[in-house]
Design a protein around this motif. Sequence first.
Motif, short mmCIF file in Angstrom:
data_model
loop_
_atom_site.label_atom_id
_atom_site.label_comp_id
_atom_site.label_asym_id
_atom_site.label_seq_id
_atom_site.Cartn_x
_atom_site.Cartn_y
_atom_site.Cartn_z
N SER A 5 24.95 -60.03 -59.38
CA SER A 5 24.26 -58.82 -59.83
C SER A 5 23.68 -58.01 -58.69
O SER A 5 23.35 -56.84 -58.86
N ILE A 6 23.53 -58.62 -57.51
CA ILE A 6 22.85 -57.90 -56.43
C ILE A 6 23.76 -57.59 -55.24
O ILE A 6 23.28 -57.07 -54.23
N ILE A 7 25.05 -57.89 -55.35
CA ILE A 7 25.91 -57.68 -54.19
C ILE A 7 26.06 -56.20 -53.85
O ILE A 7 26.42 -55.86 -52.71
N ASN A 8 25.78 -55.30 -54.81
CA ASN A 8 25.86 -53.87 -54.51
C ASN A 8 24.80 -53.44 -53.51
O ASN A 8 24.87 -52.35 -52.94
N PHE A 9 23.80 -54.28 -53.30
CA PHE A 9 22.73 -53.97 -52.36
C PHE A 9 23.00 -54.59 -50.98
O PHE A 9 22.20 -54.49 -50.07
N SER A 10 24.14 -55.24 -50.84
CA SER A 10 24.52 -55.89 -49.60
C SER A 10 25.77 -55.24 -49.02
O SER A 10 26.65 -54.81 -49.76
N LYS A 11 25.84 -55.17 -47.70
CA LYS A 11 27.05 -54.68 -47.05
C LYS A 11 28.14 -55.75 -47.10
O LYS A 11 27.85 -56.93 -47.28
N ASN A 12 29.38 -55.32 -46.93
CA ASN A 12 30.44 -56.29 -46.73
C ASN A 12 30.11 -57.09 -45.47
O ASN A 12 29.54 -56.57 -44.51
#
Length: 236
Positions: A5-12
């Motif tokens: 749910s929170i990967i959109n807040f992390s860079k690749n």
Amino acid sequence: MKISSIINFSKNLVFVDSSASIQEVYTKMISEGVSYLPIIDRKVKNIGVYKRKKIFKWLINNPKKNINEEPLEIFKYPPLPEVQLQTLLKDALKLLKNNSAILIKHSGEYKFLISPRVISNFLEKYASRFMVFEELEEILRYRITVKKIDLSSIISESLDKPLPSDPELLDFGQYRIVLSKRWKELGYNHHFQTLMDLINSALEYRNQLMHFRLDDNELNTGLEDAKKLLELLKSS
């Protein structure tokens, strides 16, 4: 709620392999704007991590030395803990208590890095959604007070007892009861079923929000319905 749910807040994920020189390491940290640089060989072997704070501290404290002449090992930290996309967020938070960051592995490869800053950015956005419901409660509370609605005359069927007489003591579900039973007395001239559909959708969303059951990758229909309801109530 899962870590996905929170990967959109992390860079690749930005990483280096074990062959990278220390100059390559801090150059990549600066160019990519990252604080942690995992050491991953062949994309699948997590063998350590470099931290910008330690490297930059060394550079500041040793202005006359050549960092490339220092052994790489003095800058390396043990591997970061790793989790899967389906790991529960609460379990990931436990790992972050004793670790500066965690790696997310998916389909056999490391994809993302989660740090306290990523969690903070996620929680900031997550918390902002509560403001919509706080404003909804405030406008309903105000209308109940102004219209002098007798809350003690309204029975909550689920509890088989009257609602609290003080509007400040109502929860969101009880505001829904008041709206469903006293919508005309409250001065709302909108179509009754429209009001009920919107508040029912908003209530379901709020319950999921309160218990951290929302997936940030899903459509937030209930939140949009809460905003529509707020605009309807404001216009009356």
